[in-house]
Each structure stands twice: as structure tokens, then as C-alpha cells.
Design a protein around this motif. Sequence first.
Motif, PDB file in Angstrom:
ATOM      1  N   ILE A 230       0.792  -1.090  -0.004  1.00  0.00           N
ATOM      2  CA  ILE A 230       0.013   0.094  -0.051  1.00  0.00           C
ATOM      3  C   ILE A 230       0.849   1.116  -0.071  1.00  0.00           C
ATOM      4  N   THR A 231       2.057   1.158  -0.251  1.00  0.00           N
ATOM      5  CA  THR A 231       3.075   2.353  -0.276  1.00  0.00           C
ATOM      6  C   THR A 231       2.321   3.406  -1.255  1.00  0.00           C
ATOM      7  N   ALA A 232       1.855   2.903  -2.175  1.00  0.00           N
ATOM      8  CA  ALA A 232       1.626   4.267  -3.414  1.00  0.00           C
ATOM      9  C   ALA A 232       0.402   5.145  -2.678  1.00  0.00           C
ATOM     10  N   TYR A 233      -0.146   4.509  -1.672  1.00  0.00           N
ATOM     11  CA  TYR A 233      -1.224   5.597  -1.067  1.00  0.00           C
ATOM     12  C   TYR A 233      -0.832   6.292  -0.037  1.00  0.00           C
ATOM     13  N   LYS A 234       0.509   6.322   0.480  1.00  0.00           N
ATOM     14  CA  LYS A 234       0.886   6.904   1.550  1.00  0.00           C
ATOM     15  C   LYS A 234       0.807   8.561   1.262  1.00  0.00           C
ATOM     16  N   ASP A 235       0.313   9.257   2.504  1.00  0.00           N
ATOM     17  CA  ASP A 235       0.066  10.687   2.307  1.00  0.00           C
ATOM     18  C   ASP A 235      -0.897  11.171   1.299  1.00  0.00           C
ATOM     19  N   LYS A 236      -1.857  10.295   0.812  1.00  0.00           N
ATOM     20  CA  LYS A 236      -2.748  10.647  -0.313  1.00  0.00           C
ATOM     21  C   LYS A 236      -4.108  10.660   0.032  1.00  0.00           C
ATOM     22  N   PRO A 237      -4.811  11.514  -0.510  1.00  0.00           N
ATOM     23  CA  PRO A 237      -6.423  11.333  -0.528  1.00  0.00           C
ATOM     24  C   PRO A 237      -6.792  10.079  -1.129  1.00  0.00           C
ATOM     25  N   ILE A 238      -7.560   9.413  -0.667  1.00  0.00           N
ATOM     26  CA  ILE A 238      -8.048   7.946  -1.235  1.00  0.00           C
ATOM     27  C   ILE A 238      -9.642   8.059  -1.170  1.00  0.00           C
ATOM     28  N   ILE A 239     -10.071   7.667  -2.331  1.00  0.00           N
ATOM     29  CA  ILE A 239     -11.551   7.268  -2.065  1.00  0.00           C
ATOM     30  C   ILE A 239     -11.598   5.573  -2.457  1.00  0.00           C
TER      31      ILE A 239
ATOM     32  N   VAL B 266     -18.547  10.216   0.396  1.00  0.00           N
ATOM     33  CA  VAL B 266     -18.814  10.345   1.658  1.00  0.00           C
ATOM     34  C   VAL B 266     -17.361  10.437   2.498  1.00  0.00           C
ATOM     35  N   PRO B 267     -17.059  11.683   3.066  1.00  0.00           N
ATOM     36  CA  PRO B 267     -15.896  11.784   3.752  1.00  0.00           C
ATOM     37  C   PRO B 267     -15.862  10.831   5.045  1.00  0.00           C
ATOM     38  N   LEU B 268     -14.915   9.982   5.256  1.00  0.00           N
ATOM     39  CA  LEU B 268     -15.001   9.268   6.364  1.00  0.00           C
ATOM     40  C   LEU B 268     -13.732   9.607   7.474  1.00  0.00           C
ATOM     41  N   TYR B 269     -12.336  10.208   7.031  1.00  0.00           N
ATOM     42  CA  TYR B 269     -11.250  10.271   7.828  1.00  0.00           C
ATOM     43  C   TYR B 269     -10.650  11.285   6.987  1.00  0.00           C
TER      44      TYR B 269
ATOM     45  N   ALA C  88      -2.834   7.089   5.163  1.00  0.00           N
ATOM     46  CA  ALA C  88      -3.733   8.048   4.070  1.00  0.00           C
ATOM     47  C   ALA C  88      -3.769   9.756   4.826  1.00  0.00           C
ATOM     48  N   LYS C  89      -3.784  10.373   3.830  1.00  0.00           N
ATOM     49  CA  LYS C  89      -4.217  11.912   4.252  1.00  0.00           C
ATOM     50  C   LYS C  89      -5.570  11.835   4.438  1.00  0.00           C
ATOM     51  N   SER C  90      -6.345  11.288   3.565  1.00  0.00           N
ATOM     52  CA  SER C  90      -7.730  11.275   4.058  1.00  0.00           C
ATOM     53  C   SER C  90      -8.445  10.229   3.253  1.00  0.00           C
ATOM     54  N   ILE C  91      -9.559   9.627   3.575  1.00  0.00           N
ATOM     55  CA  ILE C  91     -10.388   8.634   3.152  1.00  0.00           C
ATOM     56  C   ILE C  91     -11.694   8.900   2.825  1.00  0.00           C
ATOM     57  N   MET C  92     -12.233   8.651   1.654  1.00  0.00           N
ATOM     58  CA  MET C  92     -13.654   8.918   1.506  1.00  0.00           C
ATOM     59  C   MET C  92     -14.308   7.635   0.850  1.00  0.00           C
TER      60      MET C  92
END
Length: 173
Positions: free
Chosen positions: A116-125, A162-165, A150-154
Amino acid sequence: MAEEIINRVTNSILEVFDLEDYYQEGARTTIDLKDWLEHEFILREKGFRAQVKTHNWEQYKNQYVAIYCSNDAIIADWAFMLITSALQPFAKKVVFGTLIDLETNLYQSKLNNLDITAYKDKPIIIKGCAKKPVPTSAYIMATNLLQPIAKSIMFGEACSAVPLYKRISSDKK
């Protein structure tokens, strides 16, 4: 002269995490042990073993199999183990539980080994609207997996997420 339409979703830095990408292809089936019991409630070892010996196990070749009992019969653990032992040379995977439990197990084995390193510090949906069966448990696993980095998760689609985190600066890992 009309203005050019710009697809903001395509140009976004959002990373889409689609659980369907981790769906394991293959036939799924269940074995309900109530059908193997006398009067659907009584486990008699001799008769049970005879059924196991004569059953066509090859029909489960390359399938994912869930073993369960749909009634309240008391079944010794060895009965589930004996069925598993008979299935082992044919089935891709055997689990205890329902089809949902099977899907959960399959997703868990995929997600546990995911880089999951490609998702580090990124906004994720985390993509919703699946065409393949994705159990709720897989969405929970994905959230647990991605939130620490993650920076954020939706959840949902980019047009209606829907924003989650959202990480606050003191949460940064």
C-alpha cells in the motif's frame, strides 16, 4: 464559443482504491452439513463417514468452498475437519462459514499481502458500487489498512463521495 469542459476528477490527486481489483475469480459453493445428518440433526459417525467416502468430491475441483450448518444441530469439530480433508485435494480453498464468510476470507488473504505504499500521504477514495460481491467486512478491512497511511479517506464515487477520515497534522505518521 463554448468553454472547454474540464474533468476535475481525472485531474485530481485522489487515489481510487477499488476492492473489485482484489476479487478472486472462481466458482463459490457451500456445503450445509445439516444435509449430511440423520434427520438433519443427528451426527452418527459411521453413516457420516460412509457418506464422505462415497461423495463425489471432484465436483468441487478449483472451487472455493464454505462449510457450515444451517440449523442448530450440535456437530463435533472433527466432522468439519473430515469434510475439509476430503475437499483438500480438489478445492482452491475451504473455510468454515457462509458465502459471506468465504468472501471475507478471500479478501483478507489478498489485502493482508498488499503493498500500500503508493497510497501513503494521499487522499483516497474507497470505491463503492461494485459489480462483484464485496462484503461489508472488506470495506472495513480496507479502511483499517489505509487509514494509518492516508491523508484522507472517502467512500463512494468521486462525484458523490462520503468523507470518512481526515488526518490532522498531529496524526501524521
